[in-house]
Design a protein around this motif. Structure first.
Motif, PDB file in Angstrom:
ATOM      1  N   LEU A 151       0.847  -1.186   0.000  1.00 16.86           N
ATOM      2  CA  LEU A 151       0.000   0.000   0.000  1.00 16.86           C
ATOM      3  C   LEU A 151       0.884   1.238   0.000  1.00 16.86           C
ATOM      4  N   ILE A 152       0.595   2.179  -0.900  1.00 18.46           N
ATOM      5  CA  ILE A 152       1.388   3.404  -1.013  1.00 18.46           C
ATOM      6  C   ILE A 152       0.448   4.611  -1.005  1.00 18.46           C
ATOM      7  N   ASN A 153       0.772   5.591  -0.180  1.00 17.65           N
ATOM      8  CA  ASN A 153      -0.047   6.801  -0.064  1.00 17.65           C
ATOM      9  C   ASN A 153       0.518   7.954  -0.892  1.00 17.65           C
ATOM     10  N   ASP A 154      -0.244   9.064  -0.874  1.00 19.15           N
ATOM     11  CA  ASP A 154       0.171  10.312  -1.532  1.00 19.15           C
ATOM     12  C   ASP A 154       0.438  10.100  -3.011  1.00 19.15           C
ATOM     13  N   GLN A 155      -0.507   9.413  -3.669  1.00 23.18           N
ATOM     14  CA  GLN A 155      -0.373   9.104  -5.090  1.00 23.18           C
ATOM     15  C   GLN A 155      -1.587   9.651  -5.847  1.00 23.18           C
ATOM     16  N   ILE A 156      -1.472  10.871  -6.318  1.00 25.70           N
ATOM     17  CA  ILE A 156      -2.526  11.457  -7.148  1.00 25.70           C
ATOM     18  C   ILE A 156      -2.198  11.093  -8.597  1.00 25.70           C
ATOM     19  N   ILE A 157      -3.046  10.270  -9.192  1.00 26.30           N
ATOM     20  CA  ILE A 157      -2.739   9.735 -10.514  1.00 26.30           C
ATOM     21  C   ILE A 157      -3.240  10.682 -11.604  1.00 26.30           C
ATOM     22  N   ASP A 158      -2.331  11.052 -12.482  1.00 26.15           N
ATOM     23  CA  ASP A 158      -2.668  11.981 -13.563  1.00 26.15           C
ATOM     24  C   ASP A 158      -2.928  11.281 -14.894  1.00 26.15           C
ATOM     25  N   LYS A 159      -2.321  10.105 -15.099  1.00 26.03           N
ATOM     26  CA  LYS A 159      -2.420   9.511 -16.434  1.00 26.03           C
ATOM     27  C   LYS A 159      -2.276   7.999 -16.360  1.00 26.03           C
ATOM     28  N   VAL A 160      -3.012   7.318 -17.248  1.00 29.10           N
ATOM     29  CA  VAL A 160      -2.885   5.867 -17.434  1.00 29.10           C
ATOM     30  C   VAL A 160      -2.686   5.623 -18.927  1.00 29.10           C
ATOM     31  N   GLU A 161      -1.705   4.800 -19.289  1.00 26.23           N
ATOM     32  CA  GLU A 161      -1.509   4.446 -20.700  1.00 26.23           C
ATOM     33  C   GLU A 161      -0.916   3.047 -20.782  1.00 26.23           C
ATOM     34  N   GLU A 162      -1.219   2.354 -21.879  1.00 23.91           N
ATOM     35  CA  GLU A 162      -0.721   0.988 -22.055  1.00 23.91           C
ATOM     36  C   GLU A 162       0.187   0.924 -23.275  1.00 23.91           C
ATOM     37  N   ASN A 163       1.314   0.245 -23.112  1.00 25.89           N
ATOM     38  CA  ASN A 163       2.234   0.035 -24.235  1.00 25.89           C
ATOM     39  C   ASN A 163       2.881  -1.337 -24.079  1.00 25.89           C
ATOM     40  N   GLU A 164       3.943  -1.578 -24.827  1.00 23.04           N
ATOM     41  CA  GLU A 164       4.551  -2.909 -24.815  1.00 23.04           C
ATOM     42  C   GLU A 164       5.146  -3.275 -23.462  1.00 23.04           C
ATOM     43  N   ARG A 165       5.457  -2.284 -22.622  1.00 22.03           N
ATOM     44  CA  ARG A 165       6.028  -2.573 -21.300  1.00 22.03           C
ATOM     45  C   ARG A 165       4.969  -2.999 -20.293  1.00 22.03           C
ATOM     46  N   GLY A 166       3.729  -2.617 -20.545  1.00 23.58           N
ATOM     47  CA  GLY A 166       2.649  -2.890 -19.603  1.00 23.58           C
ATOM     48  C   GLY A 166       1.730  -1.689 -19.515  1.00 23.58           C
ATOM     49  N   VAL A 167       1.000  -1.576 -18.415  1.00 22.25           N
ATOM     50  CA  VAL A 167       0.135  -0.421 -18.197  1.00 22.25           C
ATOM     51  C   VAL A 167       0.878   0.551 -17.288  1.00 22.25           C
ATOM     52  N   THR A 168       1.088   1.762 -17.770  1.00 18.15           N
ATOM     53  CA  THR A 168       1.876   2.761 -17.049  1.00 18.15           C
ATOM     54  C   THR A 168       0.959   3.759 -16.363  1.00 18.15           C
ATOM     55  N   VAL A 169       1.191   3.969 -15.083  1.00 20.21           N
ATOM     56  CA  VAL A 169       0.434   4.918 -14.273  1.00 20.21           C
ATOM     57  C   VAL A 169       1.387   6.026 -13.857  1.00 20.21           C
ATOM     58  N   THR A 170       1.033   7.277 -14.127  1.00 19.88           N
ATOM     59  CA  THR A 170       1.889   8.425 -13.806  1.00 19.88           C
ATOM     60  C   THR A 170       1.229   9.257 -12.723  1.00 19.88           C
ATOM     61  N   ASN A 171       1.987   9.567 -11.648  1.00 21.83           N
ATOM     62  CA  ASN A 171       1.414  10.357 -10.558  1.00 21.83           C
ATOM     63  C   ASN A 171       1.727  11.835 -10.714  1.00 21.83           C
ATOM     64  N   GLN A 172       1.317  12.621  -9.697  1.00 18.07           N
ATOM     65  CA  GLN A 172       1.412  14.082  -9.780  1.00 18.07           C
ATOM     66  C   GLN A 172       2.850  14.583  -9.816  1.00 18.07           C
ATOM     67  N   ARG A 173       3.792  13.768  -9.424  1.00 16.81           N
ATOM     68  CA  ARG A 173       5.205  14.164  -9.436  1.00 16.81           C
ATOM     69  C   ARG A 173       5.933  13.664 -10.675  1.00 16.81           C
ATOM     70  N   GLY A 174       5.181  13.047 -11.583  1.00 16.18           N
ATOM     71  CA  GLY A 174       5.793  12.506 -12.780  1.00 16.18           C
ATOM     72  C   GLY A 174       6.396  11.130 -12.589  1.00 16.18           C
ATOM     73  N   GLU A 175       6.241  10.566 -11.400  1.00 12.80           N
ATOM     74  CA  GLU A 175       6.740   9.217 -11.137  1.00 12.80           C
ATOM     75  C   GLU A 175       5.833   8.202 -11.820  1.00 12.80           C
ATOM     76  N   GLN A 176       6.429   7.139 -12.312  1.00 11.18           N
ATOM     77  CA  GLN A 176       5.663   6.148 -13.059  1.00 11.18           C
ATOM     78  C   GLN A 176       5.715   4.777 -12.394  1.00 11.18           C
ATOM     79  N   PHE A 177       4.578   4.103 -12.437  1.00 10.33           N
ATOM     80  CA  PHE A 177       4.470   2.713 -12.001  1.00 10.33           C
ATOM     81  C   PHE A 177       3.999   1.911 -13.204  1.00 10.33           C
TER      82      PHE A 177
END
Length: 400
Positions: A128-154
């Protein structure tokens, strides 16, 4: 920063999001919950859980913990807000429990959420991870990428959007707007000792009248009394907070039964809850991404099914993840095939029930009250579709 752990990512750590994580972990997937708040917790007051929701909580092994903090009401009761006349009642006793397999309970929303979070924290497959305001979701060959408010990607192998009514992830599927009903709610719990002796601790009571209602029931094993006041504002202004004020609430409820007027003196007036839903949509899924709970099917509160339907979602999603393994796209498609018509019916029925209980026309009120009076307390046919839904709780899913 790019986090490339190949996990299932859940966006949103509310009731639906944490339940989705338990579902994913049950199917053997490492799962990460991204929650925007600085800590996990729920605001609000009481929540009602029908047997359809209790079936899911039992499936996830949480029924015993829930029982420790829940109240088991004997009846659901409708009363006239002006006369206190009992219009109808639904018996929640042994016959109800035997028919639907589980009891009807009420509890504090934060207690339910805490129990879900504690189960997730104990599960070695869930982080569980807090303080994650998600700005964008996109899917590509690496998987599904989630980008938060700081530009960090999961980057996950699959993502579930469970970020509620104001979901940002829903826009990845469908760009629509929440619809304001022009109703607002004010909620609050008060110590039982502050409540009049006239309050019935055995019932969930809904006082109804034209364009307004009040719901009352005990929570926390009877230590607190939960109250929710709801009314339609005649001063609705889009993009404004200057409507549905506490002052308007007092005016709207003037002349109600003294027990109702007294109840209003205990309502918390600092937080106003405008009531929104959205129209049902015909798709929640794109590739290895899907929606769940209020992000998929936000509904008005009149059937007390918002949290219940999110739990149903999680249970059926778990079934499909068991069946399809790493084929998330197919699991998500099969999940929504079952859940889309079910949740759309509940969404629409919640709107209809709101119109029924808030009827203004004297003829409509007379017809409603006459029909309700004819219903026996143990007559369950009208609710079979809601509480008798069977595709909820079985881990014994065929993989053939």
């Amino acid at each position: 920063m790019i986090n490339q752990e190949q996990k299932v990512i859940i966006i949103g750590g509310g009731i639906g999001g944490v339940a989705a994580a338990l579902a994913s972990a049950e199917a053997g997937h490492k799962t990460k919950i991204l929650e925007q708040a600085p800590q996990f917790g729920e605001i609000g007051a009481g929540i009602q859980m029908g047997p359809n929701a209790m079936a899911v909580l039992d499936r996830f092994g949480l029924a015993d913990e829930i029982t420790k903090v829940a109240v088991f009401p004997k009846r659901l009761v409708l009363k006239d807000v002006y006369t206190a006349k009992e219009l109808a009642a639904l018996d929640l006793g042994s016959e109800f429990k035997e028919k639907y397999g589980f009891p009807y309970i009420v509890l504090h929303r934060s207690d339910l959420h805490r129990i879900l979070v504690e189960a997730a924290e104990k599960n070695p497959l869930i982080s569980l991870i807090n303080d994650q305001i998600i700005d964008k979701v996109e899917e590509n060959e690496r998987g599904v990428t989630v980008t938060n408010q700081r530009g960090e990607q999961f980057i996950g192998k699959a993502v579930i959007g469970a970020d509620g009514l104001w979901s940002k992830t829903r826009k990845y599927i469908y760009d629509d707007e929440a619809i304001c009903s022009h109703y607002v709610a004010y909620r609050g719990t008060v110590p039982i000792e502050e409540i009049s002796n006239d309050a019935n601790m055995d019932d969930v009571i809904m006082w109804i009248g034209p364009n307004l209602h009040l719901v009352q029931y005990p929570v926390r094993k009877g230590e607190l009394y939960n109250q929710v006041v709801v009314f339609k504002s005649q001063n609705y202004k889009p993009d404004s907070d200057e409507w549905g004020t506490p002052e308007e609430m007092d005016r709207v409820f003037e002349g109600c039964h003294p027990l109702v007027e007294n109840a209003l003196t205990f309502i918390h007036r600092q937080i106003r809850w405008p009531m929104y839903d959205r129209l049902p949509i015909d798709n929640w899924t794109k590739g290895n991404f899907t929606l769940l709970g209020d992000a998929a099917h936000p509904m008005l509160q009149y059937l007390a099914q918002g949290g219940c339907q999110a739990l149903e979602d999680a249970s059926y999603l778990a079934d499909m993840l068991h069946v399809h393994g790493e084929n998330f796209q197919q699991a998500f498609l099969d999940y929504q095939e079952e859940r889309l018509p079910r949740t759309a019916k509940v969404q629409k029925s919640a709107r209809t029930w709101g119109e029924i209980i808030h009827a203004e026309n004297p003829v409509s009120i007379l017809l409603r009250d006459t029909l309700l009076k004819k219903k026996e307390a143990k007559e369950f046919e009208m609710i079979d579709w809601l509480y008798g839904h069977k595709k909820l709780m079985s881990k014994e899913v065929s993989t053939s």
